[in-house]
Design a protein around this motif. Structure first.
Motif, PDB file in Angstrom:
ATOM      1  N   LEU A   1      -8.318  -9.720  40.559  1.00 11.74           N
ATOM      2  CA  LEU A   1      -8.037 -10.754  39.565  1.00 11.74           C
ATOM      3  C   LEU A   1      -9.297 -11.576  39.270  1.00 11.74           C
ATOM      4  N   GLU A   2     -10.042 -11.938  40.308  1.00 10.20           N
ATOM      5  CA  GLU A   2     -11.292 -12.684  40.105  1.00 10.20           C
ATOM      6  C   GLU A   2     -12.293 -11.866  39.308  1.00 10.20           C
ATOM      7  N   VAL A   3     -12.428 -10.586  39.633  1.00 12.49           N
ATOM      8  CA  VAL A   3     -13.344  -9.713  38.892  1.00 12.49           C
ATOM      9  C   VAL A   3     -12.952  -9.680  37.417  1.00 12.49           C
ATOM     10  N   ALA A   4     -11.665  -9.500  37.159  1.00 13.17           N
ATOM     11  CA  ALA A   4     -11.189  -9.389  35.773  1.00 13.17           C
ATOM     12  C   ALA A   4     -11.517 -10.645  34.971  1.00 13.17           C
ATOM     13  N   TRP A   5     -11.355 -11.808  35.568  1.00 14.84           N
ATOM     14  CA  TRP A   5     -11.630 -13.056  34.848  1.00 14.84           C
ATOM     15  C   TRP A   5     -13.120 -13.317  34.718  1.00 14.84           C
ATOM     16  N   ILE A   6     -13.869 -13.162  35.806  1.00 18.04           N
ATOM     17  CA  ILE A   6     -15.301 -13.473  35.785  1.00 18.04           C
ATOM     18  C   ILE A   6     -16.069 -12.526  34.872  1.00 18.04           C
ATOM     19  N   THR A   7     -15.659 -11.252  34.834  1.00 21.92           N
ATOM     20  CA  THR A   7     -16.384 -10.270  34.017  1.00 21.92           C
ATOM     21  C   THR A   7     -15.749 -10.071  32.644  1.00 21.92           C
ATOM     22  N   GLN A   8     -14.838 -10.943  32.283  1.00 19.32           N
ATOM     23  CA  GLN A   8     -14.250 -10.974  30.939  1.00 19.32           C
ATOM     24  C   GLN A   8     -13.603  -9.646  30.535  1.00 19.32           C
ATOM     25  N   GLN A   9     -12.817  -9.085  31.466  1.00 17.73           N
ATOM     26  CA  GLN A   9     -12.074  -7.867  31.132  1.00 17.73           C
ATOM     27  C   GLN A   9     -11.048  -8.202  30.048  1.00 17.73           C
ATOM     28  N   PRO A  10     -10.514  -7.196  29.364  1.00 12.70           N
ATOM     29  CA  PRO A  10      -9.534  -7.460  28.307  1.00 12.70           C
ATOM     30  C   PRO A  10      -8.360  -8.299  28.823  1.00 12.70           C
ATOM     31  N   GLU A  11      -7.815  -9.088  27.933  1.00 11.84           N
ATOM     32  CA  GLU A  11      -6.742 -10.015  28.283  1.00 11.84           C
ATOM     33  C   GLU A  11      -5.554  -9.309  28.942  1.00 11.84           C
ATOM     34  N   ASP A  12      -5.182  -8.143  28.434  1.00 18.11           N
ATOM     35  CA  ASP A  12      -4.034  -7.442  29.006  1.00 18.11           C
ATOM     36  C   ASP A  12      -4.294  -7.030  30.461  1.00 18.11           C
ATOM     37  N   VAL A  13      -5.523  -6.689  30.786  1.00 17.59           N
ATOM     38  CA  VAL A  13      -5.880  -6.335  32.161  1.00 17.59           C
ATOM     39  C   VAL A  13      -5.776  -7.576  33.053  1.00 17.59           C
ATOM     40  N   ARG A  14      -6.321  -8.688  32.587  1.00 20.66           N
ATOM     41  CA  ARG A  14      -6.271  -9.927  33.376  1.00 20.66           C
ATOM     42  C   ARG A  14      -4.826 -10.352  33.625  1.00 20.66           C
ATOM     43  N   PHE A  15      -3.998 -10.287  32.594  1.00 18.73           N
ATOM     44  CA  PHE A  15      -2.613 -10.719  32.755  1.00 18.73           C
ATOM     45  C   PHE A  15      -1.819  -9.764  33.645  1.00 18.73           C
ATOM     46  N   GLU A  16      -2.103  -8.471  33.564  1.00 16.64           N
ATOM     47  CA  GLU A  16      -1.413  -7.507  34.428  1.00 16.64           C
ATOM     48  C   GLU A  16      -1.783  -7.747  35.893  1.00 16.64           C
ATOM     49  N   LEU A  17      -3.068  -7.970  36.168  1.00 21.30           N
ATOM     50  CA  LEU A  17      -3.490  -8.240  37.545  1.00 21.30           C
ATOM     51  C   LEU A  17      -2.943  -9.573  38.041  1.00 21.30           C
ATOM     52  N   ASP A  18      -2.832 -10.554  37.159  1.00 21.10           N
ATOM     53  CA  ASP A  18      -2.247 -11.842  37.526  1.00 21.10           C
ATOM     54  C   ASP A  18      -0.762 -11.679  37.854  1.00 21.10           C
ATOM     55  N   ARG A  19      -0.069 -10.874  37.059  1.00 19.33           N
ATOM     56  CA  ARG A  19       1.355 -10.623  37.297  1.00 19.33           C
ATOM     57  C   ARG A  19       1.557  -9.937  38.644  1.00 19.33           C
ATOM     58  N   ILE A  20       0.722  -8.954  38.938  1.00 14.28           N
ATOM     59  CA  ILE A  20       0.828  -8.238  40.213  1.00 14.28           C
ATOM     60  C   ILE A  20       0.538  -9.192  41.377  1.00 14.28           C
ATOM     61  N   ASP A  21      -0.479 -10.029  41.224  1.00 12.71           N
ATOM     62  CA  ASP A  21      -0.820 -10.986  42.272  1.00 12.71           C
ATOM     63  C   ASP A  21       0.348 -11.935  42.529  1.00 12.71           C
ATOM     64  N   ASP A  22       0.977 -12.410  41.467  1.00 10.47           N
ATOM     65  CA  ASP A  22       2.165 -13.275  41.621  1.00 10.47           C
ATOM     66  C   ASP A  22       3.311 -12.518  42.290  1.00 10.47           C
ATOM     67  N   SER A  23       3.476 -11.248  41.939  1.00 13.03           N
ATOM     68  CA  SER A  23       4.553 -10.431  42.511  1.00 13.03           C
ATOM     69  C   SER A  23       4.407 -10.272  44.018  1.00 13.03           C
ATOM     70  N   ILE A  24       3.165 -10.209  44.479  1.00 10.29           N
ATOM     71  CA  ILE A  24       2.922 -10.075  45.919  1.00 10.29           C
ATOM     72  C   ILE A  24       3.488 -11.286  46.660  1.00 10.29           C
ATOM     73  N   TYR A  25       3.244 -12.470  46.126  1.00 13.92           N
ATOM     74  CA  TYR A  25       3.754 -13.685  46.769  1.00 13.92           C
ATOM     75  C   TYR A  25       5.281 -13.727  46.728  1.00 13.92           C
ATOM     76  N   LEU A  26       5.863 -13.275  45.633  1.00  7.56           N
ATOM     77  CA  LEU A  26       7.330 -13.227  45.540  1.00  7.56           C
ATOM     78  C   LEU A  26       7.906 -12.223  46.536  1.00  7.56           C
ATOM     79  N   ALA A  27       7.253 -11.085  46.668  1.00 10.07           N
ATOM     80  CA  ALA A  27       7.734 -10.067  47.606  1.00 10.07           C
ATOM     81  C   ALA A  27       7.596 -10.547  49.049  1.00 10.07           C
ATOM     82  N   GLU A  28       6.500 -11.240  49.361  1.00 10.22           N
ATOM     83  CA  GLU A  28       6.302 -11.743  50.723  1.00 10.22           C
ATOM     84  C   GLU A  28       7.358 -12.764  51.117  1.00 10.22           C
ATOM     85  N   SER A  29       7.829 -13.513  50.155  1.00  8.32           N
ATOM     86  CA  SER A  29       8.850 -14.526  50.462  1.00  8.32           C
ATOM     87  C   SER A  29      10.266 -13.977  50.279  1.00  8.32           C
TER      88      SER A  29
END
Length: 154
Positions: A100-128
């Motif tokens: 997620l940090e790579v995607a934002w810092i290196t200005q990857q396409p918006e859809d890539v950043r949002f998909e990685l953000d969604r997955i990152d959020d999903s990890i926290y939901l799954a852990e809880s």
């Protein structure tokens, strides 16, 4: 050749800043470039000799490598690196956050950043145990990063 060097320099620069790569990796790369080229640039030589200046000295030397910068290309290479690490590691949260940090810092396409953000959020939901499973998250991250594996093979 300058653009290839500057993209690789950015790969190391962003990778070190985010914590994916060690600064010694950049020095080893500079050493290999010096062996390859008949007349390496002074900036590459400076990078190869930057170990005594530590991490920040290496980052400064990487920033001085000449050539046209392309953060998106460097980011794609880093995402490919993370894809390889994910398949051999179970550090799902760490790799997800770094991707997620790579995607934002290196200005990857918006859809890539949002998909990685969604997955990152999903990890926290799954852990809880709120929604989904860790295995589903792992598969989603593997799928999202697998697109970048071939970038590192070139």
């Amino acid at each position: 050749m300058d653009q290839a060097l500057s993209i690789r320099a950015d790969y190391f620069l962003y990778g070190i800043e985010i914590g994916i790569l060690d600064f010694n990796d950049a020095i080893s790369w500079a050493d290999s470039v010096i062996k390859e080229l008949a007349e390496p640039s002074g900036e590459i030589i400076d990078l190869a000799l930057s170990r005594p200046r530590g991490r920040n000295g290496v980052l400064e030397a990487l920033a001085e490598i000449p050539g046209e910068r392309n953060p998106k290309a460097a980011g794609r290479h880093l995402l490919g690196e993370l894809s390889c690490r994910l398949s051999s590691s179970k550090e799902l949260k760490v790799i997800s956050r770094q991707a997620l940090e790579v995607a934002w810092i290196t200005q990857q396409p918006e859809d890539v950043r949002f998909e990685l953000d969604r997955i990152d959020d999903s990890i926290y939901l799954a852990e809880s145990d709120t929604y989904g499973t860790i295995n589903e998250c792992m598969q989603e991250l593997e799928d999202a990063l697998s697109v970048y594996e071939s970038v590192n093979e070139t």
